[in-house]
Motif scaffolding. Structure first.
Motif, PDB file in Angstrom:
ATOM      1  N   ALA A 154       0.840  -1.197   0.000  1.00  0.00           N
ATOM      2  CA  ALA A 154       0.000   0.000   0.000  1.00  0.00           C
ATOM      3  C   ALA A 154       0.881   1.255   0.000  1.00  0.00           C
ATOM      4  CB  ALA A 154      -0.930  -0.010   1.204  1.00  0.00           C
ATOM      5  N   HIS A 155       1.945   1.215   0.779  1.00  0.00           N
ATOM      6  CA  HIS A 155       2.898   2.322   0.834  1.00  0.00           C
ATOM      7  C   HIS A 155       3.493   2.588  -0.546  1.00  0.00           C
ATOM      8  CE1 HIS A 155       7.219   3.555   1.402  1.00  0.00           C
ATOM      9  NE2 HIS A 155       6.594   4.559   1.978  1.00  0.00           N
ATOM     10  N   ARG A 156       3.935   1.535  -1.233  1.00  0.00           N
ATOM     11  CA  ARG A 156       4.515   1.694  -2.576  1.00  0.00           C
ATOM     12  C   ARG A 156       3.486   2.277  -3.550  1.00  0.00           C
ATOM     13  NH1 ARG A 156       6.952  -3.210  -1.298  1.00  0.00           N
ATOM     14  NH2 ARG A 156       5.350  -4.356  -2.422  1.00  0.00           N
ATOM     15  N   LEU A 158       1.955   4.752   6.342  1.00  0.00           N
ATOM     16  CA  LEU A 158       1.851   3.330   6.008  1.00  0.00           C
ATOM     17  C   LEU A 158       3.229   2.679   5.963  1.00  0.00           C
ATOM     18  CD1 LEU A 158      -0.984   3.254   3.329  1.00  0.00           C
ATOM     19  CD2 LEU A 158      -1.094   2.492   5.702  1.00  0.00           C
ATOM     20  N   GLY A 159       4.222   3.395   5.452  1.00  0.00           N
ATOM     21  CA  GLY A 159       5.584   2.879   5.457  1.00  0.00           C
ATOM     22  C   GLY A 159       6.098   2.680   6.877  1.00  0.00           C
ATOM     23  N   HIS A 160       5.812   3.639   7.734  1.00  0.00           N
ATOM     24  CA  HIS A 160       6.207   3.526   9.145  1.00  0.00           C
ATOM     25  C   HIS A 160       5.489   2.349   9.806  1.00  0.00           C
ATOM     26  CE1 HIS A 160       7.710   4.887  12.993  1.00  0.00           C
ATOM     27  NE2 HIS A 160       6.481   4.914  13.471  1.00  0.00           N
ATOM     28  N   ALA A 161       4.201   2.212   9.545  1.00  0.00           N
ATOM     29  CA  ALA A 161       3.431   1.095  10.110  1.00  0.00           C
ATOM     30  C   ALA A 161       3.978  -0.240   9.610  1.00  0.00           C
ATOM     31  CB  ALA A 161       1.945   1.236   9.766  1.00  0.00           C
ATOM     32  N   ALA A 162       4.366  -0.310   8.332  1.00  0.00           N
ATOM     33  CA  ALA A 162       4.942  -1.547   7.775  1.00  0.00           C
ATOM     34  C   ALA A 162       6.243  -1.889   8.477  1.00  0.00           C
ATOM     35  CB  ALA A 162       5.175  -1.397   6.274  1.00  0.00           C
ATOM     36  N   TRP A 163       7.088  -0.905   8.669  1.00  0.00           N
ATOM     37  CA  TRP A 163       8.371  -1.107   9.363  1.00  0.00           C
ATOM     38  C   TRP A 163       8.126  -1.612  10.791  1.00  0.00           C
ATOM     39  CZ3 TRP A 163      10.348   1.752  13.563  1.00  0.00           C
ATOM     40  CH2 TRP A 163      11.663   1.448  13.899  1.00  0.00           C
ATOM     41  N   LEU A 164       7.171  -0.994  11.480  1.00  0.00           N
ATOM     42  CA  LEU A 164       6.842  -1.434  12.843  1.00  0.00           C
ATOM     43  C   LEU A 164       6.270  -2.845  12.851  1.00  0.00           C
ATOM     44  CD1 LEU A 164       5.245   1.873  14.129  1.00  0.00           C
ATOM     45  CD2 LEU A 164       7.286   0.783  15.090  1.00  0.00           C
ATOM     46  N   ALA A 165       5.404  -3.154  11.874  1.00  0.00           N
ATOM     47  CA  ALA A 165       4.820  -4.495  11.796  1.00  0.00           C
ATOM     48  C   ALA A 165       5.908  -5.541  11.573  1.00  0.00           C
ATOM     49  CB  ALA A 165       3.767  -4.560  10.686  1.00  0.00           C
ATOM     50  N   GLU A 166       6.922  -5.207  10.779  1.00  0.00           N
ATOM     51  CA  GLU A 166       8.061  -6.114  10.592  1.00  0.00           C
ATOM     52  C   GLU A 166       8.797  -6.330  11.908  1.00  0.00           C
ATOM     53  OE1 GLU A 166      10.336  -4.163   7.583  1.00  0.00           O
ATOM     54  OE2 GLU A 166       9.122  -4.987   5.954  1.00  0.00           O
TER      55      GLU A 166
END
Length: 163
Positions: free
Chosen positions: A102-104, A122-130
């Motif tokens: 979604a970020h991309r 969304l990029g920050h949330a993805a990084w945190l989810a990782e």
């Protein structure tokens, strides 16, 4: 502890409520969404008991008591998926992969400046989810941070859509 979400930027008092309770004994509150009469069209994605009330609270306020995975699924179904055509099933339930995709999608410069802020969150949330999935952070604290980033992004989406 509930996750607070703001679905609209409307400052009108809420007069319509959707409440969902669990089907388990004790019927624990899962979420409560409050809307004004003008924004009650936002209610369909939220199953539950619908009522009207005396003006109270602010339009678009949501107190979400569900588990992390359910709240993430809700974000994906209600606004991330319709906005970016991403869903958890396409990414085998991988929250970080879904949020990265979604970020991309939102990083395309042709979408307008406000979407850069949503993409960043969304990029920050993805990084945190990782980090949560890899147990690089304390899981509960990391999950709260993922949900906070998603809630902030959702509020910006509401601003962009003028709701």
């Amino acid at each position: 502890m509930p996750v607070l979400r703001q679905l609209t930027v409307c400052s009108a008092p809420a007069t319509h409520v959707v409440e969902a309770r669990s089907r388990k004994k004790g019927r624990v509150l899962e979420y409560r969404v409050e809307m004004c009469a003008s924004h009650r069209w936002l209610a369909p994605p939220w199953p539950g008991r619908r009522t009207t009330q005396e003006p109270d609270g602010r339009c678009g306020t949501m107190a979400d008591h569900r588990a992390y995975t359910q709240v993430v699924q809700s974000h994906v179904e209600v606004w991330i998926g319709p906005l970016t055509a991403q869903d958890l099933q396409a990414h085998d339930g991988d929250v970080a992969a879904t949020l990265r995709a979604a970020h991309r999608w939102l990083q395309d410069g042709s979408r307008g400046e406000i979407w850069h802020a949503v993409a960043a969150l969304l990029g920050h949330a993805a990084w945190l989810a990782e980090a949560v999935a890899s147990v690089l952070v304390e899981v509960e604290a990391g999950e709260r941070q993922v949900l906070a980033a998603l809630s902030a992004a959702e509020s910006i989406v509401g601003t962009a859509r003028g709701v």
